[in-house]
Structures are given as C-alpha cells and as structure tokens.
Enzyme design. Structure first.
Site, PDB file in Angstrom:
ATOM      1  N   CYS A  42      18.411  39.491  53.297  1.00 29.54           N
ATOM      2  CA  CYS A  42      18.029  38.095  53.043  1.00 29.54           C
ATOM      3  C   CYS A  42      17.299  37.503  54.240  1.00 29.54           C
ATOM      4  CB  CYS A  42      19.270  37.273  52.716  1.00 29.54           C
ATOM      5  SG  CYS A  42      19.948  37.688  51.098  1.00 29.54           S
ATOM      6  N   CYS A  84      22.531  38.180  55.100  1.00 32.29           N
ATOM      7  CA  CYS A  84      22.641  39.608  55.423  1.00 32.29           C
ATOM      8  C   CYS A  84      21.375  40.061  56.121  1.00 32.29           C
ATOM      9  CB  CYS A  84      22.913  40.427  54.173  1.00 32.29           C
ATOM     10  SG  CYS A  84      21.562  40.438  52.975  1.00 32.29           S
ATOM     11  N   GLU A 142      20.334  33.491  48.726  1.00 34.31           N
ATOM     12  CA  GLU A 142      19.139  33.000  49.415  1.00 34.31           C
ATOM     13  C   GLU A 142      17.884  33.305  48.614  1.00 34.31           C
ATOM     14  OE1 GLU A 142      21.877  34.604  52.747  1.00 34.31           O
ATOM     15  OE2 GLU A 142      21.607  34.825  50.582  1.00 34.31           O
ATOM     16  N   THR A 182      56.853  43.571  30.500  1.00 35.46           N
ATOM     17  CA  THR A 182      56.179  42.419  29.893  1.00 35.46           C
ATOM     18  C   THR A 182      55.337  42.850  28.706  1.00 35.46           C
ATOM     19  OG1 THR A 182      56.152  41.185  31.981  1.00 35.46           O
ATOM     20  CG2 THR A 182      54.525  40.567  30.319  1.00 35.46           C
ATOM     21  N   ARG A 209      39.784  33.578  27.361  1.00 35.03           N
ATOM     22  CA  ARG A 209      39.419  33.323  25.960  1.00 35.03           C
ATOM     23  C   ARG A 209      38.439  32.167  25.795  1.00 35.03           C
ATOM     24  NH1 ARG A 209      44.624  35.187  25.899  1.00 35.03           N
ATOM     25  NH2 ARG A 209      45.669  33.167  26.001  1.00 35.03           N
ATOM     26  N   ARG A 269      42.452  32.708  35.592  1.00 33.46           N
ATOM     27  CA  ARG A 269      42.061  34.092  35.285  1.00 33.46           C
ATOM     28  C   ARG A 269      40.585  34.327  35.583  1.00 33.46           C
ATOM     29  NH1 ARG A 269      45.146  34.938  29.422  1.00 33.46           N
ATOM     30  NH2 ARG A 269      47.269  35.200  30.289  1.00 33.46           N
TER      31      ARG A 269
END
Length: 341
Positions: free
Chosen positions: A83, A74, A46, A195, A206, A183
């Site tokens: 806000c 808020c 806002e 892994t 990336r 991601r």
C-alpha cells in the site's frame, strides 16, 4: 480518522486471516474517497479508498491529499502489492495512521518508505480505538492463538436452562438479535458435542444483511466421542455443512489448529457450562459477553462449571446495556500477568 474507523468496522469478521482496516482520502477539508479491506486477497483499504477517490474526482484531485488509515500501511508484497507504493504513486502529501502494524515484516517500515518519497507521516491518532478492532489480528500474530469470546445467557441464579415446560429461550428477541451480530464479528463458533446432541443448534448468521459478502463462521464441535453425534443435526445436514468441523483435544490445541489450518482470528464459545468452564480454566478466554435474564430458574446447569472458588476471573473495561427485558454485559478478562500479587 473516525471516518476511517467506521470503514474498518465494516470488515470485522470478514477479513481473516487479514485484519479489518479502513481508510479515507481527504483534501482541503473535503472527503474524496473511502474504503475498507473486504477479504483476504482483495485490495487493502488504502487502495480501495484511492480507487474510490479517483473514480469520483479524478487522479489529479488525489495529488496532495491526506490519507487516514487505521493501520500502518503495508510495505511488503504479499497477495496484493504494498500500500505504500500505491500511496506514493497516487501522489498523496500526507499519511496519518492509527496503529503501528505489529507484524514484524511491516512494523515501522512505512514511515521510512513514505518519508523517503517526500510524504509526511504521523501515527498514533485514535490508536486505542483502532487497536480494539485489531486485537484479534495482533493476538494471533503474537501467540498463534485467536481472540476468544465467551458468550453466555443466564438467569439471575446463574442457570442456563428454563424450568421444564417453559421453552428453551432464557432471553428475549432483542438479545437474540444481538447474538446474531456477535456471530458476525467472529470467524468460528465453538460448541460441545453434548450441546449438539441435546439442542441441535444451527450456530449460523441468519440475518441476510449481516451475512452479505461473507461465509458463515466455522462451526466447531469439540467432542471425544464423534460417533455419538446425531447425524441429523443441522450442523451436518444444512446448506453450510461444509463449514462444520468436528475436533478432539484440549482448548488450546483446538484453538491453535483453527489458526494454523483455517486462518481464524476470532472465536466465540457457545456451549454449556462444562466446555465453557474448560476454556475459562485454561485461560483461553479474552472477552465475555453475557446476557442476564430476569428469571430465577433453579436446576443443576450452571453457566461455567468447575472454576476454582478461590481464583475468580475478573473483568475490566466492562460495558452494560439494557437489551429488551435483559441486561447485556461485555468486558475483557483480566489475564494472570495483569492481576495484582
């Protein structure tokens, strides 16, 4: 409100532990300003939108305007001022928001605060679309657990690896670019020690455009034998090595620690079938994003190991999209409480 939602989407994956929120200021059918919350500790949406409107058109133009916000403004003072105060001081005549803030400190308070100042208030406009962006924040507030996405790519026979000698990638470049964008939506990526030992992944964003203005997601290695992890793995040697965490524990305890210690709202599982199966069996997965490659690979490595055959997990709100030669499927997991008896 659709313009405000577009602003909010800019903040997905960037604002934890705060929610991604967007706002626009409109008067007489004219867009005066727009803004989104960029990071915790910075101005809320806002105030960004009000500042944008004032810089473009002056403070007088904002008086009597309407503010559209994707989350109830808020009304308490945290790292930034309320806000509701900013909207009142700016002299807006009307506030329209999409979702009620489920934070008990805020929920429903903005209506009374703004109405007392003579501002017309209404909520619920495009609430479902806003809630989709806010569900990690709402879940974390309600449960202490983050929103968990299980990401996987598999062959037509449900395998994770190609036959020996054919390279490591199941999917094509278009799907791998989608992974980069996925991601960028989360605060942490969880993988297994196995892994890391086998593939030595980077687990980074990336694409410079996706990374601009944010840190890399936390890279979380779950293992009971940390001494066996390869010291030369990129997770421990690259420029982002301080964003790597090694953790031991069951899925729920690890997720709770990520929320409590690092303010995480959303997590993606990028791991082999064993760890993926652990999260699925524990009921910790909220959303599945799966790519299906036009291959039949054979071999022993399945996408999710150890799931009871008589208790299948089902998805709802499923979306399908062709991605190069691959098929992307994205849907929400039907939780136990929502399953028919």
């Amino acid at each position: 409100m659709r313009l405000a939602l577009a602003e909010a989407r800019k903040g997905v994956g960037r604002t934890a532990p705060n929610p991604p929120v967007g706002a626009v200021i409109v008067k007489d059918g004219r867009l005066l300003g727009a803004g989104w919350h960029r990071a915790a500790g910075l101005p809320h949406a806002e105030r960004e939108a009000l500042a944008d409107a004032v810089s473009r058109h002056g403070a007088a133009a904002v008086r009597g305007a309407t503010a559209y916000v994707t989350l109830e403004p808020c009304s308490t003072h945290g790292r930034t001022p309320p806000c509701t105060t900013g909207l009142i001081e700016a002299g807006v005549a009307r506030v329209v928001y999409a979702c009620v803030d489920e934070n008990p400190a805020h929920a429903g308070r903005a209506d009374a605060v703004l109405a007392q100042a003579g501002i017309e208030v209404s909520g619920g406009l495009l609430a479902d679309e806003a809630r989709e962006l806010l569900r990690p924040f709402f879940k974390t507030r309600a449960t202490g657990l983050p929103w968990v996405v299980w990401k996987t790519a598999m062959s037509l026979d449900g395998k994770l690896t190609r036959p020996p000698g054919e390279g490591m990638w199941l999917t094509g470049p278009e799907a791998r670019m989608r992974v980069q964008r996925l991601r960028a939506e989360v605060d942490a990526i969880v993988t297994s020690g196995e892994t890391v030992r086998r593939d030595k992944p980077q687990l980074t964003i990336r694409d410079p455009e996706l990374l601009e203005g944010r840190a890399q997601p936390w890279r979380v290695v779950m293992t009971r034998t940390p001494s066996t992890l390869p010291a030369d793995a990129p997770l421990f040697t690259d420029v982002w090595r301080e964003r790597t965490l090694v953790m031991d524990g069951d899925p729920e305890s690890v997720l709770r620690k990520l929320v409590a210690d690092h303010g995480v709202l959303s997590v993606m599982i990028e791991a082999g079938g064993v760890l993926s199966g652990e999260f699925l069996r524990a009921g910790m997965v909220d959303e599945v994003v799966a790519w299906l490659a036009p291959l039949i690979c054979g071999g022993p490595v399945s996408a999710a190991a150890g799931l009871p055959p008589d208790e299948p997990l089902r998805l709802h709100s499923v979306r399908y999209d062709r991605c190069g030669e691959d098929m992307e499927m994205r849907g929400l997991v039907v939780k136990e409480s929502a399953r028919p008896a």
